[in-house]
Scaffold this motif. Structure first.
Motif, mmCIF file in Angstrom:
data_model
loop_
_atom_site.group_PDB
_atom_site.id
_atom_site.type_symbol
_atom_site.label_atom_id
_atom_site.label_comp_id
_atom_site.label_asym_id
_atom_site.label_seq_id
_atom_site.Cartn_x
_atom_site.Cartn_y
_atom_site.Cartn_z
ATOM 1 N N PRO A 194 -6.113 3.428 -12.884
ATOM 2 C CA PRO A 194 -4.822 2.746 -13.027
ATOM 3 C C PRO A 194 -3.807 3.340 -12.043
ATOM 4 O O PRO A 194 -3.848 4.536 -11.743
ATOM 5 C CB PRO A 194 -4.424 3.041 -14.477
ATOM 6 N N GLY A 195 -2.906 2.520 -11.543
ATOM 7 C CA GLY A 195 -1.956 2.940 -10.518
ATOM 8 C C GLY A 195 -1.105 4.135 -10.913
ATOM 9 O O GLY A 195 -0.387 4.095 -11.908
ATOM 10 N N TYR A 196 -1.168 5.181 -10.108
ATOM 11 C CA TYR A 196 -0.396 6.398 -10.317
ATOM 12 C C TYR A 196 1.072 6.121 -10.027
ATOM 13 O O TYR A 196 1.420 5.677 -8.929
ATOM 14 C CB TYR A 196 -0.946 7.500 -9.404
ATOM 15 N N HIS A 197 1.946 6.360 -11.005
ATOM 16 C CA HIS A 197 3.391 6.122 -10.889
ATOM 17 C C HIS A 197 3.733 4.665 -10.605
ATOM 18 O O HIS A 197 4.734 4.370 -9.961
ATOM 19 C CB HIS A 197 4.029 7.016 -9.816
ATOM 20 N N MET A 198 2.877 3.742 -11.029
ATOM 21 C CA MET A 198 3.096 2.320 -10.778
ATOM 22 C C MET A 198 2.843 1.546 -12.072
ATOM 23 O O MET A 198 2.352 2.101 -13.041
ATOM 24 C CB MET A 198 2.122 1.807 -9.698
ATOM 25 N N ASN A 199 3.143 0.243 -12.051
ATOM 26 C CA ASN A 199 2.813 -0.625 -13.168
ATOM 27 C C ASN A 199 1.283 -0.703 -13.229
ATOM 28 O O ASN A 199 0.642 -1.288 -12.359
ATOM 29 C CB ASN A 199 3.422 -2.007 -12.948
ATOM 30 N N LYS A 200 0.701 -0.101 -14.235
ATOM 31 C CA LYS A 200 -0.759 0.027 -14.307
ATOM 32 C C LYS A 200 -1.476 -1.299 -14.513
ATOM 33 O O LYS A 200 -2.669 -1.406 -14.280
ATOM 34 C CB LYS A 200 -1.123 1.038 -15.386
ATOM 35 N N LYS A 201 -0.748 -2.320 -14.896
ATOM 36 C CA LYS A 201 -1.351 -3.647 -15.043
ATOM 37 C C LYS A 201 -1.614 -4.274 -13.673
ATOM 38 O O LYS A 201 -2.600 -4.973 -13.480
ATOM 39 C CB LYS A 201 -0.428 -4.546 -15.867
ATOM 40 N N HIS A 202 -0.729 -4.009 -12.714
ATOM 41 C CA HIS A 202 -0.781 -4.681 -11.412
ATOM 42 C C HIS A 202 -1.160 -3.778 -10.234
ATOM 43 O O HIS A 202 -1.254 -4.266 -9.108
ATOM 44 C CB HIS A 202 0.576 -5.325 -11.112
ATOM 45 N N TRP A 203 -1.343 -2.499 -10.471
ATOM 46 C CA TRP A 203 -1.635 -1.569 -9.374
ATOM 47 C C TRP A 203 -2.810 -0.672 -9.724
ATOM 48 O O TRP A 203 -2.948 -0.226 -10.857
ATOM 49 C CB TRP A 203 -0.420 -0.695 -9.072
ATOM 50 N N LEU A 209 -2.823 0.305 -4.470
ATOM 51 C CA LEU A 209 -2.899 -1.067 -3.992
ATOM 52 C C LEU A 209 -2.632 -2.037 -5.134
ATOM 53 O O LEU A 209 -3.105 -1.838 -6.249
ATOM 54 C CB LEU A 209 -4.295 -1.344 -3.411
ATOM 55 N N LYS A 210 -1.882 -3.087 -4.818
ATOM 56 C CA LYS A 210 -1.611 -4.134 -5.806
ATOM 57 C C LYS A 210 -2.914 -4.885 -6.075
ATOM 58 O O LYS A 210 -3.753 -5.019 -5.190
ATOM 59 C CB LYS A 210 -0.547 -5.076 -5.260
ATOM 60 N N CYS A 211 -3.057 -5.366 -7.321
ATOM 61 C CA CYS A 211 -4.298 -6.043 -7.676
ATOM 62 C C CYS A 211 -4.053 -7.009 -8.830
ATOM 63 O O CYS A 211 -3.257 -6.717 -9.734
ATOM 64 C CB CYS A 211 -5.350 -5.001 -8.082
ATOM 65 N N ASP A 212 -4.726 -8.136 -8.800
ATOM 66 C CA ASP A 212 -4.700 -9.069 -9.924
ATOM 67 C C ASP A 212 -5.148 -8.302 -11.166
ATOM 68 O O ASP A 212 -6.135 -7.557 -11.108
ATOM 69 C CB ASP A 212 -5.642 -10.232 -9.635
ATOM 70 N N PRO A 213 -4.442 -8.447 -12.299
ATOM 71 C CA PRO A 213 -4.766 -7.656 -13.491
ATOM 72 C C PRO A 213 -6.220 -7.756 -13.967
ATOM 73 O O PRO A 213 -6.804 -6.746 -14.362
ATOM 74 C CB PRO A 213 -3.808 -8.192 -14.552
ATOM 75 N N ALA A 239 0.845 -1.197 0.000
ATOM 76 C CA ALA A 239 0.000 0.000 0.000
ATOM 77 C C ALA A 239 0.880 1.246 0.000
ATOM 78 O O ALA A 239 1.910 1.280 0.659
ATOM 79 C CB ALA A 239 -0.921 0.018 1.219
ATOM 80 N N LEU A 240 0.454 2.229 -0.763
ATOM 81 C CA LEU A 240 1.128 3.526 -0.810
ATOM 82 C C LEU A 240 0.042 4.574 -0.627
ATOM 83 O O LEU A 240 -0.844 4.725 -1.479
ATOM 84 C CB LEU A 240 1.843 3.707 -2.150
#
Length: 118
Positions: free
Chosen positions: A69-78, A50-54, A36-37
């Motif tokens: 989609p995850g801000y500043h993160m791998n958008k597939k997994h966050w 938060l990490k998440c199953d794609p 978590a960030l």
């Protein structure tokens, strides 16, 4: 709400808080890995990655306006979850549980066994 969510994250077995990016964000890790960030905001309006199953991540983004989609993160997994009152605490806690479980599942077996024993 921010204090409750931070406390919930830290209640997870083996969780710890760090601020490697400065006071603007709180990183919550288990086994040295982030699950978590939490970005700086107000008590009732902030963002959490938060990490998440794609597949689940895509579904959540389609169904919930507050999930991006995850801000500043791998958008597939966050995912970035906008905490603004539009989601219940239960929904957010479920996403935190999922993120924590994904990270724990990828830890070395010795670490996993310690975290999963009761």
């Amino acid at each position: 709400m921010k204090q409750k969510i931070t406390a919930y994250c830290l209640s997870k077995r083996g969780a710890g808080l760090e601020q490697p990016f400065g006071p603007e964000s709180e990183v919550i890790k288990v086994g040295g890995k982030m699950f978590a960030l939490i970005f700086k905001g107000t008590e009732d309006e902030f963002r959490i990655n938060l990490k998440c199953d794609p597949v689940i991540a895509e579904n959540l983004r389609e169904q919930l306006e507050a999930v991006k989609p995850g801000y500043h993160m791998n958008k597939k997994h966050w995912n970035t979850v906008i905490v603004d009152g539009s989601l219940s605490l239960t929904e957010i806690y479920d996403m935190i549980d999922h993120s924590y479980s994904l990270v724990v599942a990828k830890l070395p077996r010795s670490q996993r066994d310690i975290l999963l024993e009761e």
